[in-house]
Design a protein around this motif. Structure first.
Motif, short mmCIF file in Angstrom:
data_model
loop_
_atom_site.label_atom_id
_atom_site.label_comp_id
_atom_site.label_asym_id
_atom_site.label_seq_id
_atom_site.Cartn_x
_atom_site.Cartn_y
_atom_site.Cartn_z
N GLY A 289 0.81 -1.21 0.00
CA GLY A 289 0.00 0.00 0.00
C GLY A 289 0.84 1.26 0.00
O GLY A 289 2.05 1.24 0.24
N GLU A 290 0.19 2.37 -0.25
CA GLU A 290 0.87 3.67 -0.28
C GLU A 290 1.24 4.09 1.13
O GLU A 290 0.45 3.95 2.07
N VAL A 291 2.44 4.59 1.31
CA VAL A 291 2.89 5.07 2.62
C VAL A 291 3.33 6.52 2.49
O VAL A 291 3.65 7.00 1.41
N ALA A 292 3.34 7.20 3.62
CA ALA A 292 3.73 8.61 3.63
C ALA A 292 5.23 8.77 3.40
O ALA A 292 6.02 7.85 3.65
N THR A 293 5.61 9.92 2.92
CA THR A 293 7.03 10.26 2.79
C THR A 293 7.50 10.82 4.13
O THR A 293 6.85 11.69 4.69
N PRO A 294 8.62 10.32 4.68
CA PRO A 294 9.09 10.82 5.98
C PRO A 294 9.25 12.34 6.02
O PRO A 294 9.03 12.95 7.05
N ALA A 295 9.60 12.93 4.89
CA ALA A 295 9.82 14.38 4.85
C ALA A 295 8.54 15.17 5.07
O ALA A 295 8.59 16.39 5.30
N GLU A 296 7.39 14.52 5.03
CA GLU A 296 6.13 15.22 5.22
C GLU A 296 5.84 15.50 6.69
O GLU A 296 4.91 16.23 7.02
N GLY A 297 6.61 14.92 7.60
CA GLY A 297 6.38 15.10 9.02
C GLY A 297 6.88 16.44 9.54
O GLY A 297 7.43 17.26 8.81
N VAL A 298 6.69 16.64 10.85
CA VAL A 298 7.11 17.89 11.50
C VAL A 298 8.63 18.01 11.51
O VAL A 298 9.19 19.10 11.38
N PHE A 299 9.30 16.87 11.67
CA PHE A 299 10.76 16.88 11.73
C PHE A 299 11.31 15.83 10.78
O PHE A 299 10.80 14.71 10.71
N PHE A 300 12.37 16.19 10.07
CA PHE A 300 12.98 15.25 9.14
C PHE A 300 14.37 15.72 8.78
O PHE A 300 14.64 16.92 8.70
N GLY A 301 15.29 14.77 8.58
CA GLY A 301 16.61 15.15 8.10
C GLY A 301 17.73 14.42 8.81
O GLY A 301 17.57 13.31 9.31
N SER A 302 18.89 15.06 8.84
CA SER A 302 20.08 14.49 9.46
C SER A 302 20.81 15.59 10.20
O SER A 302 20.37 16.75 10.22
N LEU A 303 21.92 15.24 10.82
CA LEU A 303 22.70 16.24 11.54
C LEU A 303 23.35 17.26 10.60
O LEU A 303 23.76 18.33 11.04
N SER A 304 23.44 16.94 9.32
CA SER A 304 23.98 17.89 8.35
C SER A 304 22.93 18.90 7.92
O SER A 304 23.19 20.10 7.80
N SER A 305 21.73 18.41 7.66
CA SER A 305 20.65 19.26 7.17
C SER A 305 19.32 18.65 7.58
O SER A 305 19.08 17.46 7.37
N SER A 306 18.47 19.46 8.18
CA SER A 306 17.18 18.96 8.61
C SER A 306 16.15 20.07 8.59
O SER A 306 16.47 21.25 8.39
N SER A 307 14.91 19.69 8.80
CA SER A 307 13.81 20.64 8.84
C SER A 307 12.98 20.35 10.08
O SER A 307 12.59 19.20 10.32
N ALA A 308 12.71 21.37 10.89
CA ALA A 308 11.90 21.22 12.10
C ALA A 308 10.78 22.25 12.07
O ALA A 308 11.04 23.46 12.11
N ALA A 309 9.55 21.77 11.94
CA ALA A 309 8.38 22.64 11.88
C ALA A 309 8.53 23.69 10.77
O ALA A 309 8.17 24.85 10.94
#
Length: 300
Positions: free
Chosen positions: A38-58
């Motif tokens: 089945g179709e699953v969400a992309t992790p980047a669609e959440g509130v927080f995503f990324g790594s210690l190099s580059s990430s996105s929070a809210a």
């Protein structure tokens, strides 16, 4: 509670934090897919995503300062306004706390290095305390940025041991695993903490930022019994403790201090503690109202 126990919880918690987005989206760790057809969400669609190099929070971009410098050097252009703001935010926050608090409280390579250090001591392998000057990593950081400009891509990001652990666990990107293996071998056989102390370019950037840090280890010279337990425990470099232990200063001032609390935990006389703010350099026996350990300063 020992500061080191709290620090271990934070270090492991940070690793878990970056693993949560793919797990919550129905993915697996290390790049493995754990869902069905089945179709699953992309992790980047959440509130927080990324790594210690580059990430996105809210919705806020966060970028490590070295990665930002490498990227600008490689592309010979400025980053987007959002990326620049994210890099500055990270630099300012760590700079105000203690630049190398990242190394002591967040970086997974330091967590592994401390484990290897403990294992080496347990099995009785003796290595030199230091073989490379701790300030060499600032020059390594400058060389990384210059090389990125010459070759046209961020060279450290392609071989970062931090990414090998952080991105490897979360996404299966194990670039830098060879570097990590070399670090472990060097920790075991060449010199104590040589990578984190003297060679890591990101540590070099945070070392420079650490000169303005407001979370500092202060010393009560009257309580100190000069047992050197703090020097034995210091993972950054015992040399940074010398001015304070010699009575030349009332705090550990070097930008290399990771605010890890290892020295505070190790002190049997409770002569070391964390303190907010940076005093002027002072001698404890001077009659100086600005020195917290002088007769007049202690009376305030």
């Amino acid at each position: 509670m020992k500061i080191t126990v709290v620090r271990r919880v934070v270090q492991v918690g940070m690793l878990a934090l970056f693993c949560l987005p793919p797990l919550l989206a129905g993915w697996g760790l290390a790049g493995l897919f754990a869902g069905g057809d089945g179709e699953v969400a992309t992790p980047a669609e959440g509130v927080f995503f990324g790594s210690l190099s580059s990430s996105s929070a809210a919705g806020v971009t966060l970028l490590d300062p070295l990665a930002a410098l490498e990227t600008m050097a490689a592309s010979r252009s400025l980053l987007t306004a959002a990326a620049l703001a994210g890099a500055l935010l990270v630099a300012v926050v760590y700079g105000l706390v203690r630049g190398r608090a990242f190394c002591g409280w967040v970086c997974p390579v330091n967590l592994i290095g401390e484990g290897v250090d403990a294992m080496r001591r347990r099995v009785g392998i003796a290595v030199p305390e230091r073989t490379v000057d701790r300030r060499a990593k600032i020059a390594v950081a400058a060389a990384v940025v210059a090389t990125s400009a010459l070759v046209g891509f961020p060279v450290f990001e392609a071989a970062s041991p931090i990414g090998a652990v952080n991105k490897g666990l979360a996404f299966g990107g194990f670039a830098g695993a060879g570097t990590l293996a070399a670090i472990i071998i060097a920790e075991l056989l060449v010199s104590r903490r040589v990578w984190c102390r003297a060679l890591c370019p990101l540590g070099g950037v945070f070392q420079v930022l650490g000169r303005a840090g407001q979370v500092n280890v202060a010393i009560d010279h009257d309580a100190c019994i000069h047992c050197d337990k703090c020097s034995e425990a210091c993972p950054a470099d015992p040399a940074i403790l010398v001015p304070a232990l010699a009575g030349e200063d009332d705090m550990v001032r070097a930008g290399d201090c990771m605010a890890c609390g290892a020295c505070v935990d190790a002190c049997p006389a409770s002569a070391l503690r964390f303190r907010l703010g940076r005093s002027g350099r002072c001698h404890p026996h001077e009659y100086d109202r600005n020195c917290p350990f002088s007769p007049r300063g202690a009376a305030r």
